[in-house]
Scaffold this motif. Structure first.
Motif, mmCIF file in Angstrom:
data_model
loop_
_atom_site.group_PDB
_atom_site.id
_atom_site.type_symbol
_atom_site.label_atom_id
_atom_site.label_comp_id
_atom_site.label_asym_id
_atom_site.label_seq_id
_atom_site.Cartn_x
_atom_site.Cartn_y
_atom_site.Cartn_z
ATOM 1 N N SER A 1 1.158 -1.190 -0.056
ATOM 2 C CA SER A 1 -0.011 -0.320 -0.015
ATOM 3 C C SER A 1 0.963 1.329 -0.040
ATOM 4 O O SER A 1 0.442 2.105 -0.353
ATOM 5 C CB SER A 1 -1.099 0.106 1.170
ATOM 6 N N ASP B 1 -6.576 4.584 5.596
ATOM 7 C CA ASP B 1 -5.511 3.572 5.358
ATOM 8 C C ASP B 1 -5.711 2.408 6.677
ATOM 9 O O ASP B 1 -5.532 2.536 7.544
ATOM 10 C CB ASP B 1 -3.886 4.315 5.673
ATOM 11 N N THR C 1 -3.970 -4.133 2.769
ATOM 12 C CA THR C 1 -2.556 -4.769 2.480
ATOM 13 C C THR C 1 -2.689 -6.273 2.778
ATOM 14 O O THR C 1 -3.069 -6.691 3.707
ATOM 15 C CB THR C 1 -1.548 -3.942 3.282
ATOM 16 N N SER D 1 0.636 -7.189 3.638
ATOM 17 C CA SER D 1 1.693 -7.329 4.453
ATOM 18 C C SER D 1 1.430 -7.529 6.019
ATOM 19 O O SER D 1 2.494 -8.119 6.556
ATOM 20 C CB SER D 1 2.216 -5.980 4.485
HETATM 21 C C1 PLP Z 1 -0.602 2.334 8.398
HETATM 22 C C2 PLP Z 1 0.216 1.537 7.161
HETATM 23 N N1 PLP Z 1 -0.083 1.765 6.123
HETATM 24 C C3 PLP Z 1 0.555 1.279 5.012
HETATM 25 C C4 PLP Z 1 1.698 0.430 5.596
HETATM 26 C C5 PLP Z 1 2.354 -0.235 4.358
HETATM 27 O O1 PLP Z 1 2.225 -1.297 4.048
HETATM 28 P P1 PLP Z 1 2.771 -2.245 2.731
HETATM 29 O O2 PLP Z 1 3.629 -3.021 3.278
HETATM 30 O O3 PLP Z 1 1.456 -2.528 2.168
HETATM 31 O O4 PLP Z 1 3.306 -1.240 1.800
HETATM 32 C C6 PLP Z 1 1.974 0.203 6.738
HETATM 33 C C7 PLP Z 1 3.257 -0.699 7.250
HETATM 34 O O5 PLP Z 1 3.870 -0.515 8.159
HETATM 35 C C8 PLP Z 1 1.321 0.855 7.841
HETATM 36 O O6 PLP Z 1 1.640 0.707 9.101
#
Ligand code: PLP
Length: 376
Positions: free
Chosen positions: A96, A195, A225, A227
């Motif tokens: 993301s 987000d 995400t 992740s």
């Molecule tokens: C609030 C937030 N948004 C987005 C992300 C990024 O995620 P991605 O790994 O999908 O880029 C993170 C990762 O730490 C996050 O904490």
């Protein structure tokens, strides 16, 4: 004489501070001569991805001589079905992180304002600076996004508002009622980005249904995400949900092959294995409750979390405590990087890791005279 290179660069990029990631386990083991180091610093899923995702990625690895599917056709179909949307409502990104950047690239004109809470996810500042936008930071209130204060900062120059929900690094959420009251005040031409990287960990029923704003046709982008709970951080894959006209603008600025084929295969299989996701969520909820009990017994305050991390008020230097914890083989994130020097942010781990963290924290705080003997 050539001019200094900084005079050739776009001036807005010179204000960008490099991202400092959490230290990898191997680096700490090497530097401190330790074994069995645990990393509770980067909100990674401690259990790992679904074995079905791993098998799908192994199979996909055999075919990396081919370019990936540029449009993530099958993954979008699966996500659309899972979420109750159409593929035209979806964009898939290289994490993301990439989607945050695409949003700024597609919509932010030089000098336009971007509002977000602080401390929050560092990428909001980064993407705003890259595009030469104006940063409008609004401090959290009680470690929680202050939506009324954000609404007050909206001007005719505001283009984007980032709402991190649950918020990283505090883990706090803003609920449906607060979000609705906020949305009622946001002008139609301002884009609101929710987000929701930690969405799947949330257990609080007050959490908003942000996708409903997309259904209503509002200028809203929801980011999620693979992740975090899906345990695929190393793959770099996340997705955004919005109305097709917004998605079309984002698709124009992405690289044609922004999501690699192994990531697409892994994400599809991971999405299918919702039993695995439930297992990870339940483990996290149990870990959270265990921590609440232990931290309270130590007399420590913490922010109530809906993520897989806890923001803990130590009442003494978080940097010093982190340093000492590292020597005991536990990596955490010191709060000064978020502007809270007395705090640490710690990722909830497996039951064994949680016990090890609590024991190490007790030891360090006792050494530093922070715990009363009866709290030991
Ligand atoms: C609030 C937030 N948004 C987005 C992300 C990024 O995620 P991605 O790994 O999908 O880029 C993170 C990762 O730490 C996050 O904490």
């Amino acid at each position: 004489m050539a001019r200094p290179i900084t005079e050739l660069a776009r001036p807005n990029i010179l204000a960008i501070r490099p991202y400092v990631p959490g230290k990898p386990i191997e680096e700490v083991e090497r530097e401190l001569g330790l074994k069995d180091v645990i990393k509770l610093a980067s909100n990674e899923n401690p259990v790992g991805p679904s074995p079905r995702a791993v098998a799908a990625m192994q199979a996909a690895a055999e075919k990396v001589n081919f370019y990936p599917d540029s449009n993530c056709f099958y993954l979008k179909e699966d996500l659309a079905q899972f979420l109750g949307f159409e593929p035209a409502n979806l964009i898939v990104g290289n994490g993301s992180d990439e989607l945050l950047k695409l949003i700024a690239e597609a919509f932010l004109k030089e000098g336009e304002e971007v509002i977000y809470g602080v401390p929050s996810f560092v990428e909001y500042e980064f993407v705003t600076r890259v595009m030469g936008g104006q940063i409008i930071e609004v401090p959290l209130q009680n470690l929680t996004y202050d939506l009324p204060a954000i609404a007050e900062k909206i001007t005719s120059r505001t283009k984007l508002i980032f709402i991190c929900n649950p918020n990283n690094p505090t883990g706090t959420i803003v609920g449906q009622k607060e979000i609705q009251a906020f949305m009622d005040q946001v002008p139609e031409d301002v884009l609101v980005v929710f987000d929701e990287a930690y969405y799947e960990y949330v257990t609080d029923a007050a959490f908003p249904d942000s996708l409903d704003y997309v259904r209503q046709g509002k200028r809203v982008i929801v980011l999620r995400t693979f992740s975090e709970i899906y345990g695929l951080a190393g793959l770099r894959i996340g997705y955004g949900i919005a109305t097709p006209d917004i998605i079309d603008c984002l698709m124009r600025v992405r690289e044609p092959f922004n999501v690699n084929s192994i990531a697409q295969a892994g994400a599809q299989a991971a999405l299918e294995d919702q039993a695995w996701i439930k297992k990870v969520r339940d483990l996290n909820t149990q870990g959270r409750d265990y921590w609440y009990g232990e931290l309270t017994a130590m007399g420590l305050e913490y922010a109530p979390t809906q993520g897989n991390f806890i923001f803990i008020n130590l009442g003494i230097s978080g940097a010093e405590v982190s340093q000492r914890l590292m020597k005991l083989g536990v990596i955490v994130r010191p709060g000064h990087v978020f502007g809270y020097p007395d705090y640490v942010r710690v990722t909830i781990g497996t039951p064994e890791q949680n016990e090890r963290f609590i024991a190490a924290l007790r030891m360090v705080l006792t050494e530093m005279g922070r715990l009363n003997p009866e709290n030991k």
